[in-house]
Design a protein around this motif. Structure first.
Motif, PDB file in Angstrom:
ATOM      1  N   LEU A  47       8.140  35.680  38.050  1.00 52.38           N
ATOM      2  CA  LEU A  47       7.796  34.189  37.535  1.00 52.38           C
ATOM      3  C   LEU A  47       6.324  34.255  37.119  1.00 52.38           C
ATOM      4  O   LEU A  47       6.191  33.543  36.145  1.00 52.38           O
ATOM      5  N   ALA A  48       5.443  35.037  37.742  1.00 52.35           N
ATOM      6  CA  ALA A  48       4.017  34.956  37.405  1.00 52.35           C
ATOM      7  C   ALA A  48       3.936  35.416  36.098  1.00 52.35           C
ATOM      8  O   ALA A  48       3.313  34.964  35.342  1.00 52.35           O
ATOM      9  N   GLY A  49       4.641  36.429  35.960  1.00 51.03           N
ATOM     10  CA  GLY A  49       4.492  37.181  34.533  1.00 51.03           C
ATOM     11  C   GLY A  49       4.920  36.145  33.292  1.00 51.03           C
ATOM     12  O   GLY A  49       4.294  36.143  32.158  1.00 51.03           O
ATOM     13  N   VAL A  50       6.148  35.472  33.498  1.00 52.94           N
ATOM     14  CA  VAL A  50       6.584  34.543  32.620  1.00 52.94           C
ATOM     15  C   VAL A  50       5.521  33.319  32.472  1.00 52.94           C
ATOM     16  O   VAL A  50       5.430  32.958  31.179  1.00 52.94           O
ATOM     17  N   LEU A  51       5.376  32.975  33.621  1.00 55.36           N
ATOM     18  CA  LEU A  51       4.389  31.681  33.488  1.00 55.36           C
ATOM     19  C   LEU A  51       2.873  31.925  32.668  1.00 55.36           C
ATOM     20  O   LEU A  51       2.341  31.398  31.825  1.00 55.36           O
ATOM     21  N   ILE A  52       2.172  33.231  33.059  1.00 56.33           N
ATOM     22  CA  ILE A  52       1.223  33.438  32.735  1.00 56.33           C
ATOM     23  C   ILE A  52       1.261  33.785  31.117  1.00 56.33           C
ATOM     24  O   ILE A  52       0.524  33.379  30.253  1.00 56.33           O
ATOM     25  N   GLY A  53       2.358  34.659  30.534  1.00 52.59           N
ATOM     26  CA  GLY A  53       2.529  34.770  29.144  1.00 52.59           C
ATOM     27  C   GLY A  53       2.806  33.588  28.531  1.00 52.59           C
ATOM     28  O   GLY A  53       2.055  33.334  27.424  1.00 52.59           O
ATOM     29  N   PHE A  55       1.405  30.384  29.285  1.00 49.67           N
ATOM     30  CA  PHE A  55       0.122  29.803  29.227  1.00 49.67           C
ATOM     31  C   PHE A  55      -0.643  30.394  28.322  1.00 49.67           C
ATOM     32  O   PHE A  55      -1.672  29.693  27.684  1.00 49.67           O
ATOM     33  N   MET A  56      -0.742  31.632  28.282  1.00 50.20           N
ATOM     34  CA  MET A  56      -1.817  32.427  27.356  1.00 50.20           C
ATOM     35  C   MET A  56      -1.251  32.075  25.974  1.00 50.20           C
ATOM     36  O   MET A  56      -2.149  32.081  24.989  1.00 50.20           O
ATOM     37  N   SER A  57       0.108  31.957  25.648  1.00 49.43           N
ATOM     38  CA  SER A  57       0.568  31.722  24.448  1.00 49.43           C
ATOM     39  C   SER A  57       0.120  30.431  23.777  1.00 49.43           C
ATOM     40  O   SER A  57      -0.059  30.061  22.763  1.00 49.43           O
ATOM     41  N   LYS A  58      -0.070  29.431  24.715  1.00 46.05           N
ATOM     42  CA  LYS A  58      -0.647  28.238  24.561  1.00 46.05           C
ATOM     43  C   LYS A  58      -2.047  27.932  24.162  1.00 46.05           C
ATOM     44  O   LYS A  58      -2.346  27.119  23.592  1.00 46.05           O
ATOM     45  N   ASN A  59      -2.889  28.745  24.867  1.00 46.22           N
ATOM     46  CA  ASN A  59      -4.385  28.752  24.606  1.00 46.22           C
ATOM     47  C   ASN A  59      -4.708  29.531  23.204  1.00 46.22           C
ATOM     48  O   ASN A  59      -5.207  30.621  23.490  1.00 46.22           O
ATOM     49  N   GLY A 224      11.040  29.774  33.857  1.00 48.22           N
ATOM     50  CA  GLY A 224       9.692  29.995  33.496  1.00 48.22           C
ATOM     51  C   GLY A 224       9.461  29.588  31.873  1.00 48.22           C
ATOM     52  O   GLY A 224       8.451  29.105  31.376  1.00 48.22           O
ATOM     53  N   LEU A 225      10.224  30.111  31.351  1.00 47.30           N
ATOM     54  CA  LEU A 225      10.240  29.865  29.637  1.00 47.30           C
ATOM     55  C   LEU A 225      10.353  28.364  29.314  1.00 47.30           C
ATOM     56  O   LEU A 225       9.898  27.960  28.501  1.00 47.30           O
ATOM     57  N   ILE A 226      11.226  27.717  30.100  1.00 42.59           N
ATOM     58  CA  ILE A 226      11.587  26.044  29.927  1.00 42.59           C
ATOM     59  C   ILE A 226      10.036  25.390  30.236  1.00 42.59           C
ATOM     60  O   ILE A 226       9.673  24.500  29.525  1.00 42.59           O
ATOM     61  N   VAL A 227       9.532  25.886  31.152  1.00 44.99           N
ATOM     62  CA  VAL A 227       8.349  25.276  31.845  1.00 44.99           C
ATOM     63  C   VAL A 227       7.201  25.212  30.850  1.00 44.99           C
ATOM     64  O   VAL A 227       6.437  24.325  30.646  1.00 44.99           O
ATOM     65  N   THR A 228       7.132  26.626  30.494  1.00 47.23           N
ATOM     66  CA  THR A 228       6.013  26.873  29.461  1.00 47.23           C
ATOM     67  C   THR A 228       6.063  26.625  27.953  1.00 47.23           C
ATOM     68  O   THR A 228       5.286  26.867  27.206  1.00 47.23           O
ATOM     69  N   GLY A 229       7.535  25.911  27.691  1.00 45.30           N
ATOM     70  CA  GLY A 229       7.887  25.321  26.472  1.00 45.30           C
ATOM     71  C   GLY A 229       8.033  26.478  25.342  1.00 45.30           C
ATOM     72  O   GLY A 229       7.811  26.536  24.358  1.00 45.30           O
ATOM     73  N   GLN A 230       8.516  27.663  25.680  1.00 46.64           N
ATOM     74  CA  GLN A 230       8.965  28.916  25.046  1.00 46.64           C
ATOM     75  C   GLN A 230      10.152  28.824  24.753  1.00 46.64           C
ATOM     76  O   GLN A 230      11.051  29.819  24.789  1.00 46.64           O
ATOM     77  N   ASN A 231      10.581  27.700  24.015  1.00 46.75           N
ATOM     78  CA  ASN A 231      12.245  27.653  23.534  1.00 46.75           C
ATOM     79  C   ASN A 231      12.605  28.558  22.483  1.00 46.75           C
ATOM     80  O   ASN A 231      13.675  28.880  22.696  1.00 46.75           O
ATOM     81  N   ALA A 232      11.833  28.928  21.618  1.00 43.07           N
ATOM     82  CA  ALA A 232      12.061  30.002  20.491  1.00 43.07           C
ATOM     83  C   ALA A 232      12.530  31.419  21.352  1.00 43.07           C
ATOM     84  O   ALA A 232      13.451  31.878  21.050  1.00 43.07           O
ATOM     85  N   VAL A 233      11.472  31.703  22.079  1.00 40.17           N
ATOM     86  CA  VAL A 233      12.125  33.033  23.059  1.00 40.17           C
ATOM     87  C   VAL A 233      13.205  32.882  23.859  1.00 40.17           C
ATOM     88  O   VAL A 233      14.084  33.917  24.012  1.00 40.17           O
ATOM     89  N   LEU A 234      13.413  31.756  24.561  1.00 35.47           N
ATOM     90  CA  LEU A 234      14.505  31.603  25.208  1.00 35.47           C
ATOM     91  C   LEU A 234      15.988  31.599  24.353  1.00 35.47           C
ATOM     92  O   LEU A 234      16.979  31.938  24.785  1.00 35.47           O
ATOM     93  N   GLU A 235      15.591  30.899  23.263  1.00 37.48           N
ATOM     94  CA  GLU A 235      17.121  31.130  22.346  1.00 37.48           C
ATOM     95  C   GLU A 235      17.367  32.448  21.919  1.00 37.48           C
ATOM     96  O   GLU A 235      18.567  32.728  21.774  1.00 37.48           O
TER      97      GLU A 235
END
Length: 369
Positions: A47-53, A55-59, A224-235
């Motif tokens: 979970l930490a790995g997905v969330l950190i990845g 949030f880093m992609s957003k910054n 984790g992908l949904i929370v961090t908005g990584q919808n493209a990766v999730l698809e």
């Protein structure tokens, strides 16, 4: 008056015997604090790995975009963009090729929907595309199949999960078999059920636990992908995740059978390494090969058809779009055939070695019985 003989299963059917052994394996793991703590730590790390990845992609910094006088108004004032106005389309494409901007927004007279298009080198910035209600036409000057870093991270993800689950549960099962031999508990078990029923129960019980762990990891990754908005990766991960679970199921059954057989060949815990080392290497090989060769299409194609590496290599190829629709089906058939062969060989070794105490049983002797 006819007489009836008592079945070797002590009145238990084969199905009941397998169920009881599987239940015993699952119950012993769930009562183990070490197992529960290690599983919890693994899930938290995932979970930490997905969330950190995420949030880093957003910054990210501002996206440098070249525009012409015709397209400047389309993105003027939008946040997150650093605009560079040039004289014409040729000048905009030159900046893209030189790497001075990430993309260019140029006129596209033939496109009646937008009137402009995005030009990029290898991939168009998602931050730019998401600013429009509809995605405009995208032209890539030097297209790439997929993001190399993302390909690498996905390969590591699938490889680590397969390596940790297979080696952890496999080694634990081998140790359990040796413990039952050294304490003579196995003699009591075999008095009630046949050796093959005992083996089947152990494999099924540990497979249920391993699959539960895999599904929990998949659920955490999705959340984790949904929370961090990584919808493209999730698809992109949807279908590969399903195929990974399917391949892992049969790949783990294959390895679990071999680990149990390896454990039956020795009578002391300190001797386990001598029989399980070859199997451990078969588990570690896919991880390292897929990690190091993830960008080699020929090597990945070969690895996706080898039973011990297919559970990792094939999902990675599906994620990057290098596998045809029929390839995972063919690979799965090969894995199923290998699984059946491995179970038959492991069952023979397990059955012939389980009651032999003392030194290590040679493989040739275990196969001969």
């Amino acid at each position: 008056m006819s007489t009836s003989t008592t079945p070797s299963t002590g009145g238990l059917s084969v199905g009941n015997g397998v169920f009881l052994v599987a239940e015993r394996e699952i119950g012993s793991k769930l009562r183990s604090k070490a197992f529960l703590i290690s599983t919890g730590i693994l899930l938290l790390i995932a979970l930490a790995g997905v969330l950190i990845g995420g949030f880093m992609s957003k910054n990210t910094t501002e996206t440098a975009v070249a525009v012409t006088s015709e397209t400047a108004l389309a993105v003027h004032g939008l946040p997150g963009l650093k605009l560079t106005e040039v004289a014409d389309t040729t000048a905009a494409e030159k900046l893209v090729r030189e790497g001075k901007v990430e993309a260019a927004l140029i006129p596209a007279p033939g496109d009646t929907s937008f009137g402009f298009e995005i030009v990029a080198l290898k991939s168009a910035p998602s931050s730019l595309q998401s600013m429009f209600a509809k995605t405009p036409k995208v032209t890539l000057l030097a297209p790439d199949t997929t993001n190399p870093l993302l390909r690498y991270l996905v390969a590591i993800g699938f490889g680590v999960v397969f390596l940790m689950a297979a080696s952890t549960f496999g080694a634990t099962m081998a140790q359990s078999v040796v413990e039952e031999k050294s304490t003579r508990v196995v003699e009591l078990l075999l008095a009630a059920i046949p050796a093959r029923v005992l083996l089947a129960g152990k494999v099924i019980g540990n497979t249920v636990l391993a699959m539960a762990q895999i599904l929990a990891l998949a659920a955490i990754a999705v959340v984790g992908l949904i929370v961090t908005g990584q919808n493209a990766v999730l698809e992109g991960l949807g279908s590969p995740l399903v195929w990974f679970a399917v391949f892992f199921l049969f790949g783990f059954v294959l390895l679990a059978s071999l680990f149990a057989a390896a454990g039956a060949m020795v009578s002391r815990q300190e001797d386990i390494g001598s029989t399980t080392m070859p199997i451990t290497m078969l588990v570690m090989a896919p991880y390292f090969l897929v990690i190091f060769l993830n960008d080699n299409p020929v090597a990945m194609t070969i690895l996706s058809y080898i039973p011990f590496s297919a559970p990792v290599a094939m999902p990675v190829r599906l994620f990057v779009g290098e596998a045809q629709w029929w390839e995972p089906l063919v690979s799965l058939v090969i894995l199923l055939v290998s699984c059946v062969v491995a179970i038959l060989v492991a069952a023979k070794i397990y059955e012939n070695s389980l009651l032999r105490m003392g030194g290590r049983v040679k493989l040739s002797e275990a196969l001969k019985g």
